[in-house]
Design a protein around this motif. Structure first.
Motif, PDB file in Angstrom:
ATOM      1  N   ALA A  31       0.826  -1.204   0.000  1.00 48.83           N
ATOM      2  CA  ALA A  31       0.000   0.000   0.000  1.00 48.83           C
ATOM      3  C   ALA A  31       0.862   1.255   0.000  1.00 48.83           C
ATOM      4  O   ALA A  31       0.565   2.234  -0.707  1.00 48.83           O
ATOM      5  CB  ALA A  31      -0.924  -0.004   1.212  1.00 48.83           C
ATOM      6  N   MET A  32       1.938   1.242   0.779  1.00 47.16           N
ATOM      7  CA  MET A  32       2.825   2.415   0.831  1.00 47.16           C
ATOM      8  C   MET A  32       3.555   2.612  -0.491  1.00 47.16           C
ATOM      9  O   MET A  32       3.774   3.742  -0.932  1.00 47.16           O
ATOM     10  CB  MET A  32       3.815   2.270   1.992  1.00 47.16           C
ATOM     11  N   ASP A  33       3.896   1.498  -1.153  1.00 47.62           N
ATOM     12  CA  ASP A  33       4.554   1.608  -2.457  1.00 47.62           C
ATOM     13  C   ASP A  33       3.608   2.199  -3.505  1.00 47.62           C
ATOM     14  O   ASP A  33       4.011   3.004  -4.350  1.00 47.62           O
ATOM     15  CB  ASP A  33       5.037   0.231  -2.922  1.00 47.62           C
ATOM     16  N   ILE A  34       2.337   1.793  -3.433  1.00 46.80           N
ATOM     17  CA  ILE A  34       1.354   2.269  -4.407  1.00 46.80           C
ATOM     18  C   ILE A  34       1.014   3.738  -4.184  1.00 46.80           C
ATOM     19  O   ILE A  34       0.928   4.528  -5.127  1.00 46.80           O
ATOM     20  CB  ILE A  34       0.075   1.403  -4.335  1.00 46.80           C
ATOM     21  N   THR A  35       0.830   4.119  -2.917  1.00 43.26           N
ATOM     22  CA  THR A  35       0.419   5.491  -2.606  1.00 43.26           C
ATOM     23  C   THR A  35       1.589   6.466  -2.552  1.00 43.26           C
ATOM     24  O   THR A  35       1.395   7.680  -2.636  1.00 43.26           O
ATOM     25  CB  THR A  35      -0.323   5.543  -1.254  1.00 43.26           C
ATOM     26  N   GLY A  36       2.804   5.913  -2.392  1.00 39.90           N
ATOM     27  CA  GLY A  36       3.966   6.777  -2.265  1.00 39.90           C
ATOM     28  C   GLY A  36       4.046   7.456  -0.917  1.00 39.90           C
ATOM     29  O   GLY A  36       4.796   8.421  -0.737  1.00 39.90           O
ATOM     30  N   SER A  37       3.281   6.962   0.055  1.00 43.63           N
ATOM     31  CA  SER A  37       3.247   7.558   1.387  1.00 43.63           C
ATOM     32  C   SER A  37       4.106   6.747   2.342  1.00 43.63           C
ATOM     33  O   SER A  37       4.226   5.524   2.215  1.00 43.63           O
ATOM     34  CB  SER A  37       1.802   7.605   1.908  1.00 43.63           C
ATOM     35  N   ASP A  38       4.700   7.449   3.310  1.00 46.15           N
ATOM     36  CA  ASP A  38       5.503   6.769   4.318  1.00 46.15           C
ATOM     37  C   ASP A  38       4.645   6.227   5.460  1.00 46.15           C
ATOM     38  O   ASP A  38       5.119   5.438   6.276  1.00 46.15           O
ATOM     39  CB  ASP A  38       6.556   7.726   4.901  1.00 46.15           C
ATOM     40  N   SER A  39       3.404   6.678   5.547  1.00 48.10           N
ATOM     41  CA  SER A  39       2.522   6.226   6.618  1.00 48.10           C
ATOM     42  C   SER A  39       1.599   5.126   6.104  1.00 48.10           C
ATOM     43  O   SER A  39       1.172   5.144   4.943  1.00 48.10           O
ATOM     44  CB  SER A  39       1.686   7.393   7.152  1.00 48.10           C
ATOM     45  N   SER A  40       1.292   4.182   6.974  1.00 48.68           N
ATOM     46  CA  SER A  40       0.445   3.059   6.580  1.00 48.68           C
ATOM     47  C   SER A  40      -1.022   3.483   6.543  1.00 48.68           C
ATOM     48  O   SER A  40      -1.444   4.398   7.242  1.00 48.68           O
ATOM     49  CB  SER A  40       0.619   1.891   7.561  1.00 48.68           C
TER      50      SER A  40
END
Length: 235
Positions: A31-40
């Motif tokens: 999910a973090m790879d897809i969204t590019g976010s560091d937070s889960s």
């Protein structure tokens, strides 16, 4: 019974939890790879049938993972009486399980309820033709005891269940006692738990009639939306 088709064996319930947390770690990273976010992203666990035991137990005992809620479908809190040997056989087998964990549980018959577990007969026919589907699963003593005792542990702690719960259950479920799930939801309380009753014999609610599946999908989506809105207000 390792490698024997139709045999279900786990030495302890922790074996299933290890798999669950490995899957959670993988999903969060994806999910973090897809969204590019560091937070889960918010984590909600869906447990169908036996899987609910792992989801509920994890939510109640492993607070190091930030589980926001649990969705239960056909929760196995109490197996239907006709699928187990008569009393006092289960108590005797529970005593023997630590000494003979891989011994196959006697007098279990899951085949008679196989077709009824699907609310739509077409799903049952398809499942019977699938060589990877076990029609009459045979648990070992360790597996049976792990299932029964974990269900009892979760039910006994209903008053302290830590996260919101959405329970979906067929009121004529042929494999699991519907009343046990209703009692659990009542004890968790209306501010935290929601029960959706489905007029079906189906245990596998997402292999039911199309209108049942579509209705449940919408109800789950609505519940998740409401939960996430409430979480946003808290932050």
């Amino acid at each position: 019974p390792r490698g024997i088709p139709g045999i279900m064996h786990v030495h302890s319930f922790d074996d299933l939890l290890e798999d669950l947390f490995a899957a959670i770690t993988w999903a969060q990273k994806e999910a973090m790879d897809i969204t590019g976010s560091d937070s889960s992203l918010p984590l909600y666990l869906f447990g169908e049938s036996f899987g609910l035991l792992a989801a509920a137990y994890a939510a109640d005992h492993h607070h190091d993972v930030d589980i926001k809620g649990v969705i239960a479908s056909g929760a196995v809190l109490k197996i239907a009486k006709g699928l187990l040997p008569p009393w006092p056989v289960p108590d005797i087998l529970a005593f023997l399980a630590p000494y003979y964990p891989r011994l196959v549980m006697p007098a279990t018959d899951f085949e008679t309820t196989f077709d009824g577990a699907f609310g739509d007969p077409a799903w049952a026919k398809t499942a019977r033709k699938d060589p990877k589907v076990t029609i009459n699963i045979r648990p070992t003593l360790a597996s049976a005891v792990a299932t029964l005792t974990t269900g009892q542990t979760i039910a006994a702690r209903a008053h302290a269940f830590p996260v919101p719960l959405l329970a979906l259950h067929g009121i004529h479920d042929s494999r699991v006692e519907y009343e046990a799930v209703q009692e659990f939801v009542d004890k968790v309380g209306p501010t935290k738990a929601t029960m959706i009753k489905v007029d079906t014999t189906g245990h596998q609610l997402f292999q039911d009639k199309p209108n049942v599946i579509q209705d449940l999908q919408k109800r789950i989506a609505d519940w998740l939306k409401k939960q996430m809105e409430m979480n946003e207000k808290k932050t």
